[in-house]
Design a protein around this motif. Structure first.
Motif, mmCIF file in Angstrom:
data_model
loop_
_atom_site.group_PDB
_atom_site.id
_atom_site.type_symbol
_atom_site.label_atom_id
_atom_site.label_comp_id
_atom_site.label_asym_id
_atom_site.label_seq_id
_atom_site.Cartn_x
_atom_site.Cartn_y
_atom_site.Cartn_z
ATOM 1 N N SER A 25 0.755 -1.419 0.057
ATOM 2 C CA SER A 25 -0.181 0.031 0.016
ATOM 3 C C SER A 25 0.887 1.233 -0.055
ATOM 4 O O SER A 25 2.010 0.996 0.477
ATOM 5 C CB SER A 25 -0.945 -0.120 1.006
ATOM 6 O OG SER A 25 -1.486 1.211 1.411
ATOM 7 N N SER A 39 2.204 3.612 -4.562
ATOM 8 C CA SER A 39 1.472 2.421 -5.426
ATOM 9 C C SER A 39 0.407 2.764 -6.219
ATOM 10 O O SER A 39 -0.044 4.111 -6.154
ATOM 11 C CB SER A 39 0.981 1.336 -4.566
ATOM 12 O OG SER A 39 1.990 0.926 -3.649
ATOM 13 N N ASP A 40 0.021 2.381 -7.510
ATOM 14 C CA ASP A 40 -0.927 2.847 -8.367
ATOM 15 C C ASP A 40 -1.740 1.771 -8.598
ATOM 16 O O ASP A 40 -1.199 0.711 -9.531
ATOM 17 C CB ASP A 40 -0.261 3.752 -9.371
ATOM 18 C CG ASP A 40 -1.212 4.319 -10.046
ATOM 19 O OD1 ASP A 40 -2.672 4.047 -10.004
ATOM 20 O OD2 ASP A 40 -0.834 5.473 -10.797
ATOM 21 N N GLU A 41 -2.878 1.518 -8.622
ATOM 22 C CA GLU A 41 -3.996 0.575 -9.134
ATOM 23 C C GLU A 41 -4.331 0.845 -10.644
ATOM 24 O O GLU A 41 -4.946 0.061 -10.824
ATOM 25 C CB GLU A 41 -5.040 0.283 -8.257
ATOM 26 C CG GLU A 41 -4.561 -0.147 -6.417
ATOM 27 C CD GLU A 41 -4.019 -1.533 -6.716
ATOM 28 O OE1 GLU A 41 -4.245 -2.351 -7.476
ATOM 29 O OE2 GLU A 41 -2.744 -1.523 -6.179
ATOM 30 N N PHE A 42 -4.122 1.788 -10.899
ATOM 31 C CA PHE A 42 -4.310 2.473 -12.190
ATOM 32 C C PHE A 42 -5.778 2.425 -12.420
ATOM 33 O O PHE A 42 -6.452 2.519 -13.488
ATOM 34 C CB PHE A 42 -3.771 1.565 -13.385
ATOM 35 C CG PHE A 42 -2.301 1.722 -13.301
ATOM 36 C CD1 PHE A 42 -1.489 2.705 -13.192
ATOM 37 C CD2 PHE A 42 -1.630 0.438 -13.458
ATOM 38 C CE1 PHE A 42 -0.332 2.880 -13.353
ATOM 39 C CE2 PHE A 42 -0.131 0.525 -13.429
ATOM 40 C CZ PHE A 42 0.388 1.631 -13.478
ATOM 41 N N SER A 43 -6.701 2.511 -11.414
ATOM 42 C CA SER A 43 -7.999 2.795 -11.500
ATOM 43 C C SER A 43 -8.374 4.374 -11.423
ATOM 44 O O SER A 43 -7.639 5.135 -10.549
ATOM 45 C CB SER A 43 -8.894 2.157 -10.386
ATOM 46 O OG SER A 43 -8.547 0.892 -10.495
ATOM 47 N N GLY A 101 -8.847 0.320 -15.470
ATOM 48 C CA GLY A 101 -8.202 -0.239 -14.451
ATOM 49 C C GLY A 101 -6.650 -0.849 -14.834
ATOM 50 O O GLY A 101 -6.191 -1.359 -13.967
ATOM 51 N N THR A 155 4.101 -5.792 -10.261
ATOM 52 C CA THR A 155 3.525 -5.369 -10.952
ATOM 53 C C THR A 155 2.822 -6.818 -11.872
ATOM 54 O O THR A 155 3.354 -7.821 -11.520
ATOM 55 C CB THR A 155 3.853 -4.521 -12.250
ATOM 56 O OG1 THR A 155 2.926 -4.192 -13.092
ATOM 57 C CG2 THR A 155 5.104 -5.271 -13.042
ATOM 58 N N ASP A 189 -1.645 -4.030 -14.768
ATOM 59 C CA ASP A 189 -2.832 -3.953 -13.941
ATOM 60 C C ASP A 189 -2.644 -2.892 -12.564
ATOM 61 O O ASP A 189 -3.485 -2.676 -12.123
ATOM 62 C CB ASP A 189 -3.071 -5.405 -13.248
ATOM 63 C CG ASP A 189 -4.309 -5.481 -12.786
ATOM 64 O OD1 ASP A 189 -5.309 -4.583 -12.574
ATOM 65 O OD2 ASP A 189 -4.944 -6.580 -12.247
ATOM 66 N N TYR A 190 -1.453 -2.799 -12.227
ATOM 67 C CA TYR A 190 -0.895 -2.366 -10.933
ATOM 68 C C TYR A 190 0.450 -2.086 -11.036
ATOM 69 O O TYR A 190 1.232 -2.952 -11.491
ATOM 70 C CB TYR A 190 -1.546 -2.717 -9.447
ATOM 71 C CG TYR A 190 -1.292 -4.180 -9.545
ATOM 72 C CD1 TYR A 190 -0.203 -4.784 -9.014
ATOM 73 C CD2 TYR A 190 -2.253 -5.304 -9.668
ATOM 74 C CE1 TYR A 190 0.223 -5.822 -8.887
ATOM 75 C CE2 TYR A 190 -2.097 -6.712 -9.632
ATOM 76 C CZ TYR A 190 -0.804 -6.946 -9.267
ATOM 77 O OH TYR A 190 -0.410 -8.254 -8.999
ATOM 78 N N ARG A 240 2.875 -1.681 -7.328
ATOM 79 C CA ARG A 240 2.679 -1.502 -5.832
ATOM 80 C C ARG A 240 4.202 -1.675 -5.318
ATOM 81 O O ARG A 240 5.058 -2.652 -5.697
ATOM 82 C CB ARG A 240 2.136 -2.830 -5.232
ATOM 83 C CG ARG A 240 0.557 -2.768 -5.666
ATOM 84 C CD ARG A 240 0.046 -4.070 -5.283
ATOM 85 N NE ARG A 240 -1.515 -4.120 -5.839
ATOM 86 C CZ ARG A 240 -2.356 -5.280 -5.955
ATOM 87 N NH1 ARG A 240 -2.031 -6.428 -5.754
ATOM 88 N NH2 ARG A 240 -3.548 -5.216 -6.269
#
Length: 538
Positions: A22, A331-335, A365, A398, A521-522, A524
C-alpha cells in the motif's frame, strides 16, 4: 539491525500483503527526525520558507515532467505538489527519437525564490544551451509562466536584492555575477563580472589540488550581509561545503570551509519560524542516488557554523520522519474516477513521452503502453514510466497482460540506469518467453529465459541499498502467489552518463513492428518507507 528487521518483518506479515504494497503512510517509530531526511534521489535542492510552509525544488534531468516542486510544513516530511515544466523543447534528444537521448543532462540544479508575492524557480540545460526562469503567484495550484534565454548559466542562484535588482550568480571555480533585466527575460548587456576568482581556495589552499572546482552556488542575504554556499571536492579529500561572505554583492568576498563530513555538501540555508537555522545538503549514496540531509546551524561572529562539533548528526530536534509514500513514491492501481489526475505526481516518464501511446482509459483499471516506433535498445525506448527507488530496501510489483504484444516486442518491469536490469516478456513469432536482462557489466545480457504459456504474468524487483550493497534481484510468478527468482543479481552502479539514482520503470517497446500493447494491472511498492535507520552507520 538484524533484530529490528526481524520485528519489522513480523509486523509486515501481520499487516498482510495488501497493506505491505500500500502507499498509505505508516506512523514513524521515532520521536525525532533522523538523517537522511529522504532516503531517495532528491539532489540539488533549493528550499524557501513562506510563512509556515517550506517549498523545495530539485533535479530530475532527463525525466518528464521536470523540475519537481515539493512542500513541507516541518522541513522533514515532503510531498511533490507539481512540476515547473512538462517539456523543455522538441529536440530529438529530449524525446528519445532518431537514436538520440539526453541522459544525465536535460535540466540541472535549480534555484527557488519568493519575491514580492511571486514564486520563481530557475534552471539551465546543457541539452538546449539555455537558462530558464519560471514564475507563478500560486506555487501549489497555479500554472508556471516560462521565459528562456541564452546562454545557460551553470549552477546559478537567482537573487533579488533590496534595491529591486535581480541577479544570477553562477560558475565553476570562478564565480560570476550577471544582472537580469527588469522583466527577467535576459541579461543586462555588459553586466557580467567575476566576483570570486577561485572559490575552491578554502578547501584547496595551494590552488593545485582543486579536484572538483567550487560549484552549486546558492546566494542569501541575511541581516544585510551576503552569504554564498558552494560545493567543492578537493583532490584526495571529500565533498565539502564552502561558504563565502561579503558586505557588497560585488565583493570583496572572504571564504572558509563550512563542513567536511561524510561527503554531505551542496545546498544552502533555511530558517524556521522559531528562529532556528539549518543547512539543507545532500550526500552521494551509491546507486540509490543523492539523498537529502539537514544539518543544524548556529551563528558565530557573523558566520553560519554547520553541524555539531563539525559533524553531521543523525538525529535532529525536528518532527519524526513519516512514510515517503504517497508524497515521494506511491503504489498505483491504475483505477481512475472522472476527477482523478491521469497520473499521480510521483510518476515521471523517461524523457518526453508520446502521449498518443499510453492510456488509462482504453482498458479500465489498466495502464496500456502501446508501441509507436521501432527501437534498437531498451535505453532508446519511449514511454517508460518511472518512480524513484528508495532505501535502505525497496520493492516493486506489477502484473502484466501480454496478449496484445506483437512479434519483436519487449515489455516488463525494469530498474533504470545505464547498467540497467529488467524482467519481462519478449515475443518471437507466436512464442512468448519470460526473460531477465542484466546490464551490470555495461552491456545487456539475456541471462535467463523461460517459455511462457500464459498471457498474464506477475513481476517483482527487490533493491537492497543497505550499507551501499546496491544489489537487486528479480522474480516472477504465474499465479501472483508463488514466486520464483529469475536471472542473476543486478549490481547497481551510479554512473555519470545517467547521473541519477536507479528508478523502477514499466516499459513496452518494439523491434520489428509497431502497434503492439501491454496492459499493466497495477504498480505496488513496499520497503522501508519510514526509513528506520536507528542502526544506520554512514
Amino acid at each position: 539491525m538484524t533484530t529490528r528487521l526481524h520485528h519489522l518483518a513480523l509486523l509486515m506479515l501481520t499487516i498482510g500483503t495488501t497493506l505491505l504494497f500500500s502507499s498509505q503512510p505508516v506512523k514513524a517509530q521515532h520521536e525525532k527526525a533522523h538523517n537522511p531526511i529522504i532516503y531517495a534521489d532528491v539532489p540539488d535542492m533549493s528550499i524557501i520558507r513562506v510563512g509556515n510552509n517550506y517549498y523545495m525544488s530539485s533535479t530530475t534531468m532527463h525525466m518528464s515532467p521536470g523540475l519537481p516542486i515539493m512542500k513541507s510544513t516541518d522541513l522533514v516530511n515532503w510531498k511533490i505538489i507539481g512540476y515547473a515544466y512538462d517539456t523543455l523543447g522538441s529536440m530529438d534528444e529530449l524525446k528519445l527519437t532518431n537514436g538520440r537521448n539526453t541522459y544525465g543532462r536535460g535540466s540541472w540544479a535549480s534555484s527557488l525564490r519568493y519575491h514580492n508575492g511571486m514564486y520563481y524557480v530557475t534552471t539551465f540545460s546543457q541539452t538546449t544551451g539555455k537558462t530558464y526562469i519560471y514564475s507563478t503567484k500560486d506555487i501549489e495550484n497555479g500554472s508556471w509562466k516560462s521565459v528562456e534565454f541564452k546562454p545557460m548559466m551553470h549552477d546559478h542562484s537567482l537573487f533579488f536584492d533590496d534595491d529591486g535588482k535581480a541577479y544570477l550568480v553562477y560558475g565553476s571555480g570562478k564565480i560570476k555575477l550577471v544582472e537580469l533585466n527588469s522583466d527577467l527575460t535576459g541579461i543586462v548587456s555588459g553586466s557580467e563580472q567575476v566576483i570570486i576568482e577561485n572559490a575552491s581556495l578554502p578547501t584547496s589552499p595551494t590552488g593545485t589540488d582543486v579536484g572538483l572546482p567550487a560549484e552549486g552556488s546558492q546566494l542569501f542575504k541575511i541581516k544585510g550581509r551576503y552569504y554564498l554556499f558552494n560545493i567543492t571536492w578537493p583532490a584526495g579529500g571529500q565533498r565539502s561545503v564552502v561558504i563565502h561572505r561579503a558586505d557588497k554583492i560585488t565583493g570583496p568576498w572572504e571564504g572558509k570551509t563550512g563542513l567536511q563530513d561524510k561527503g554531505v555538501a551542496q545546498g544552502g540555508l533555511i530558517d524556521m519560524p522559531d528562529g532556528r537555522w539549518f543547512a539543507y545538503l545532500f550526500r552521494d549514496n551509491g546507486a540509490v542516488g543523492r539523498i537529502p540531509y539537514l544539518v543544524p546551524v548556529k551563528w558565530e561572529n557573523g558566520w553560519p557554523v554547520t553541524g555539531e562539533d563539525g559533524k553531521v548528526p543523525m538525529d535532529l530536534d525536528l518532527p519524526a520522519n513519516q512514510s515517503i509514500a504517497p508524497g515521494i513514491v506511491a503504489s498505483d492501481e491504475f483505477s481512475r474516477s472522472l476527477h482523478d489526475a491521469a497520473l499521480p505526481l510521483v510518476w515521471q516518464w523517461n524523457h518526453q513521452p508520446d502521449n498518443r501511446l499510453w492510456s488509462l482509459k482504453t482498458r479500465k483499471g489498466f495502464l496500456r503502453l502501446t508501441t509507436g516506433d521501432l527501437d534498437t535498445s531498451f535505453l532508446q525506448a519511449r514511454n517508460t514510466l518511472t518512480q524513484r527507488t528508495f532505501g535502505p530496501t525497496s520493492s516493486a510489483l506489477t502484473s502484466i497482460d501480454v496478449s496484445g504484444m506483437k512479434d519483436g516486442d519487449f515489455a516488463g518491469l525494469c530498474l533504470l540506469q545505464k547498467d540497467f536490469g529488467w524482467v519481462g516478456v519478449k515475443v518471437n513469432g507466436k512464442n512468448k518467453t519470460l526473460v531477465m536482462v542484466n546490464a551490470s557489466g555495461g552491456n545487456p545480457e539475456e541471462v535467463a529465459h523461460i517459455t511462457l504459456n500464459k498471457n498474464t504474468v506477475y513481476l517483482k524487483a527487490d533493491c537492497n541499498f543497505t550499507d551501499r550493497k546496491d544489489i537487486a534481484e528479480f522474480y516472477y510468478s504465474l499465479d501472483g502467489k508463488s514466486w520464483q527468482h529469475i536471472g542473476t543479481s543486478l549490481k547497481m552502479k551510479y554512473t555519470l552518463p545517467h547521473f541519477m539514482g536507479y528508478r523502477f520503470g514499466l516499459f513496452n517497446y518494439a523491434t520489428k513492428e509497431a502497434g503492439g500493447y501491454a496492459d499493466f494491472d497495477y504498480f505496488r511498492i513496499s520497503g522501508d518507507l519510514t526509513q528506520h535507520l536507528s542502526s544506520y552507520q554512514p
